[in-house]
Design an enzyme around this catalytic site. Structure first.
Site, short mmCIF file in Angstrom:
data_model
loop_
_atom_site.label_atom_id
_atom_site.label_comp_id
_atom_site.label_asym_id
_atom_site.label_seq_id
_atom_site.Cartn_x
_atom_site.Cartn_y
_atom_site.Cartn_z
N CYS A 79 0.83 -1.20 0.00
CA CYS A 79 0.00 0.00 0.00
C CYS A 79 0.87 1.26 0.00
CB CYS A 79 -1.00 -0.04 1.15
SG CYS A 79 -2.43 1.00 0.83
N HIS A 164 -3.21 -5.16 1.52
CA HIS A 164 -2.52 -5.42 2.80
C HIS A 164 -2.54 -6.91 3.14
CE1 HIS A 164 -2.12 -1.30 4.55
NE2 HIS A 164 -3.10 -1.03 3.70
N GLU A 166 -0.78 -8.45 5.12
CA GLU A 166 -0.49 -8.64 6.55
C GLU A 166 -1.77 -8.58 7.40
OE1 GLU A 166 -0.06 -5.94 4.88
OE2 GLU A 166 -0.52 -4.19 6.11
N1 GLN Z 1 -3.77 6.34 1.12
C1 GLN Z 1 -2.46 6.08 1.61
C2 GLN Z 1 -1.41 6.89 0.83
O1 GLN Z 1 -1.72 7.46 -0.15
C3 GLN Z 1 -2.13 4.61 1.52
C4 GLN Z 1 -3.09 3.82 2.36
C5 GLN Z 1 -2.51 2.61 3.00
O2 GLN Z 1 -1.30 2.41 3.06
N2 GLN Z 1 -3.38 1.80 3.53
O3 GLN Z 1 -0.29 6.94 1.24
#
Ligand code: GLN
Length: 186
Positions: A79, A164, A166
């Site tokens: 992410c 994610h 994890e």
């Molecule tokens: N929206 C976050 C970003 O732009 C990422 C979200 C996440 O890591 N769950 O950094």
């Protein structure tokens, strides 16, 4: 094997727990001093990429981490971690991301999908997730696409997921990363 987990902000504890369940030792990177510790791989967790980039830069960690990855240190970004690896950030993976790509309504969702090299029915939890909107070189391999958007990729010893792993019970993506680390260590 000892895996460094960037622990400045975000969902790092869940990565540590998952790796520990797979019998792998972890330690946290909170400041430049921690980076001196020997490591076989690095996890860049989810969270807020803008905050993470600022902290990495303020702590003097940005360049050492970038150089280590360029030097072949295996890395797994999830992410926000995927955003960090992208062309406009650390720039070690050849793709561009679109941040917060799923809009307000669909900001967070769960699905189950095939992942190349992993198998079928991989659970995917997306939280205000990015997706890869452009792959910039043939070195970067797409591992999964959901609704026409790339959500997982690998490039040499680097891997990135928009979701994610994890946060789900399925350990296959972490195991896949551990296998990359093992091959590197030999
Ligand atoms: N929206 C976050 C970003 O732009 C990422 C979200 C996440 O890591 N769950 O950094």
């Amino acid at each position: 094997m000892n895996i460094a987990v960037l622990a400045l902000q975000g969902a790092f504890i869940e990565h540590e727990q998952m790796l520990q369940r797979l019998g792998v030792e972890t330690f946290e990177i909170r400041q430049l001093r921690d980076w001196q510790h020997p490591k076989d791989g690095l996890i860049l967790p989810g969270g807020e990429s803008t905050v993470q980039m600022r902290l990495l830069s303020q702590l003097g960690l940005l360049e050492p981490i970038r150089q280590a990855i360029i030097g072949g240190l295996p890395v797994f970004g999830t992410c926000a971690g995927m955003i960090l690896l992208s062309a406009d950030h650390l720039g070690t993976m050849d793709f561009r991301v679109r941040r917060n790509a799923y809009g307000r309504q669909l900001g967070s969702f769960h699905t189950i999908h095939h992942v190349e090299g992993i198998g079928d029915e991989v659970p995917m939890t997306f939280i205000r997730a990015p997706y890869i909107e452009e792959v910039l070189s043939g070195d970067c391999q797409v591992m999964a696409e959901v609704d026409g958007h790339i959500v997982a990729a690998r490039q040499g010893r680097q891997m990135a997921t928009a979701f994610h792993p994890e946060l789900d019970e399925d350990t296959r993506l972490h195991q896949y990363f551990i296998d990359i680390v093992k091959k590197t260590a030999v």
